[in-house]
Design a protein around this motif. Structure first.
Motif, mmCIF file in Angstrom:
data_model
loop_
_atom_site.group_PDB
_atom_site.id
_atom_site.type_symbol
_atom_site.label_atom_id
_atom_site.label_comp_id
_atom_site.label_asym_id
_atom_site.label_seq_id
_atom_site.Cartn_x
_atom_site.Cartn_y
_atom_site.Cartn_z
ATOM 1 N N LYS A 61 0.839 -1.206 0.000
ATOM 2 C CA LYS A 61 0.000 0.000 0.000
ATOM 3 C C LYS A 61 0.870 1.251 0.000
ATOM 4 N N GLN A 62 1.936 1.241 0.795
ATOM 5 C CA GLN A 62 2.799 2.418 0.877
ATOM 6 C C GLN A 62 3.615 2.627 -0.384
ATOM 7 N N ILE A 67 -0.631 6.659 -6.087
ATOM 8 C CA ILE A 67 -0.994 7.787 -5.221
ATOM 9 C C ILE A 67 -2.443 8.188 -5.460
ATOM 10 N N THR A 78 -7.056 10.144 -3.617
ATOM 11 C CA THR A 78 -5.683 9.879 -3.216
ATOM 12 C C THR A 78 -5.653 8.747 -2.199
ATOM 13 N N LYS A 79 -4.525 8.072 -2.131
ATOM 14 C CA LYS A 79 -4.410 6.971 -1.175
ATOM 15 C C LYS A 79 -4.201 7.467 0.255
ATOM 16 N N TYR A 80 -4.015 8.756 0.419
ATOM 17 C CA TYR A 80 -3.791 9.330 1.747
ATOM 18 C C TYR A 80 -5.060 9.983 2.271
ATOM 19 N N GLU A 82 -6.228 12.585 5.432
ATOM 20 C CA GLU A 82 -5.698 13.458 6.478
ATOM 21 C C GLU A 82 -6.440 13.199 7.782
ATOM 22 N N SER A 87 -1.618 14.653 10.488
ATOM 23 C CA SER A 87 -0.868 13.526 9.928
ATOM 24 C C SER A 87 -1.733 12.822 8.882
ATOM 25 N N THR A 88 -1.147 11.886 8.184
ATOM 26 C CA THR A 88 -1.897 11.153 7.173
ATOM 27 C C THR A 88 -1.827 9.659 7.434
ATOM 28 N N SER A 89 -2.790 8.969 6.889
ATOM 29 C CA SER A 89 -2.842 7.516 6.937
ATOM 30 C C SER A 89 -3.233 7.036 5.550
ATOM 31 N N LEU A 90 -3.054 5.758 5.300
ATOM 32 C CA LEU A 90 -3.412 5.200 4.002
ATOM 33 C C LEU A 90 -4.852 4.695 4.024
#
Length: 127
Positions: A61-62, A67, A78-80, A82, A87-90
């Motif tokens: 995933k990372q 993206i 987007t795969k992120y 907020e 911060s961000t997570s997937l």
């Protein structure tokens, strides 16, 4: 060879995704994805170490998940995501539309092949 080059090389040698992207995404796709991750976990080495299928899921995933991709509603996301603290997570792979997920599985297979993984036949090909 970077991930994108491996993906292109794999597609050229093996054709398109091993999943028909025009059928509705089903549990068969998820089973194939986790089967591939399990095969990578059993055969693949990264820095002379082996990792669990869940570790490979997070890693892919990372590092392999695009993206941006099309979600199930046809929207490019987007795969992120907020989080409240900035911060961000997937996001979950379950957000991907059937074609995006099929392409992602193909990229995971390409990456695994680059590690020397010999994948089993796709049990879903007749579906």
């Amino acid at each position: 060879m970077n991930i994108q080059e491996a993906y292109q090389d794999f597609k050229e040698k093996n054709g398109q995704s091993t999943i028909n992207p025009f059928k509705q995404r089903t549990s068969l796709q998820n089973r194939l994805y986790w089967r591939r991750l399990e095969e990578i976990s059993k055969q693949g080495f990264f820095n002379k170490r082996q990792f669990s299928s869940f570790s490979w899921h997070i890693y892919c995933k990372q590092n392999i998940m695009p993206i941006e991709f099309e979600d199930k509603k046809g929207k490019i996301i987007t795969k992120y995501i907020e989080l409240p603290d900035g911060s961000t997570s997937l996001v979950s792979t379950s957000k991907m539309c059937k074609k995006s997920f099929a392409d992602y599985i193909t990229a995971v297979e390409a990456y695994g092949a680059g590690l020397g993984v010999n994948f089993s036949e796709n049990p879903n090909e007749s579906d």
